[in-house]
Design an enzyme around this catalytic site. Structure first.
Site, short mmCIF file in Angstrom:
data_model
loop_
_atom_site.label_atom_id
_atom_site.label_comp_id
_atom_site.label_asym_id
_atom_site.label_seq_id
_atom_site.Cartn_x
_atom_site.Cartn_y
_atom_site.Cartn_z
N GLU A 53 78.43 91.82 -51.44
CA GLU A 53 77.89 90.98 -50.37
C GLU A 53 76.55 91.58 -49.96
OE1 GLU A 53 80.55 91.06 -47.11
OE2 GLU A 53 82.31 90.51 -48.30
N ASP A 64 78.88 92.79 -36.39
CA ASP A 64 78.58 94.10 -36.95
C ASP A 64 78.63 95.22 -35.92
OD1 ASP A 64 78.13 93.07 -39.52
OD2 ASP A 64 76.10 92.46 -38.96
#
Length: 270
Positions: A53, A64
């Site tokens: 990815e 994140d």
């Protein structure tokens, strides 16, 4: 060149035929710089990852944790543009022949242009997109463009997702389903969480797509634990941390290649 969803499907099927989980690695584009990011992604594929990815760094990364945020900040301060992310996807695919996904929040895609993004990603051999903040109810425009260009649309499900919601998401998705192992943001953790196995079981009841688990896996033991019940193991922050902790570019490449090898051994444990 058209999109490579077929290559992604083949990689996941190959892992299944070997009676193991697929290993999916993640690194943000432009970290430590554009060329260094390309080299690092190639290294983790050479080390044992089946899929990579490519993260599209964003200024407001809601999923994140601090490790990936640090890398994203380095990339953005380095002047990274979307065209550089697409180039990264293409270069890593060209160098390795492996399926490459783009992991991105929706806003950059929307601003770039949905059709343009799908077309450009497919043109360099990209296999698809993971879109963690795109609600399935608002995904029709993207999914139409993705299907037109042969791209997978990977949605994220969470332990909080009810069964009816899971069915709605998995019906709309393609490639695989990204199962977040626990509530919260990305980052390495001492344990992956018992919620993950339950989420995989509930998700599988709604779809024939492979179910890959991410958020928290950082070592071979955890990879083996997740591989026992999931179709794929996704690792991101642990790779980024190896790069951040390295005292030179070459040391960083060696570190992520070695980690990929350790994790690859983990998903192959009986």
């Amino acid at each position: 060149m058209t999109g490579n969803i077929a290559l992604l499907d083949a990689a996941l099927a190959q892992a299944k035929s070997e009676n193991r989980a697929a290993l999916v690695g993640y690194l943000p584009a432009g970290f430590p710089d554009i060329e260094g990011g390309i080299d690092a992604m190639a290294a983790i594929l050479e080390g044992g990852c089946d899929v990579v990815e490519v993260g599209l760094p964003h200024s407001d990364p809601v999923l994140d944790g601090p490790v990936i945020q640090t890398a994203d900040d380095i990339a953005l301060r380095g002047g990274l543009k979307i065209k550089d992310v697409i180039r990264t996807v293409g270069e890593v695919h060209r160098r390795t022949g492996k399926p490459i996904l783009c992991m991105t929040y929706w806003n950059p895609v929307d601003r770039y242009g949905v059709e343009r993004f799908a077309e450009d990603l497919a043109a360099v051999g990209g296999a698809g997109c993971i879109l963690p903040d795109l609600p399935v109810e608002e995904s029709q425009v993207w999914r139409a463009a993705a299907e037109k260009h042969g791209l997978a649309t990977v949605f994220v499900v969470a332990p909080s997702s009810q069964d009816a919601r899971l069915a709605k998401i998995t019906t709309a998705g393609s490639g695989f389903v990204y199962a977040a192992s626990l509530m919260g943001v990305t980052g390495t953790r001492a344990s992956v969480g018992a919620q993950a196995a339950d989420l995989v079981q509930r998700t599988r009841a709604t779809t024939d797509l492979p179910v890959c688990v991410g958020l928290g896996v950082s070592n071979a033991t955890q990879a083996a634990e997740v591989a026992a019940f999931a179709d794929g193991v996704i690792v991101g922050s642990a790779f980024v941390k190896r790069m951040l902790d390295a005292d030179s570019r070459e040391a960083g490449l060696t570190a992520v290649r070695e980690l990929a090898g350790e994790l690859a051994a983990g998903v192959r444990r009986d």
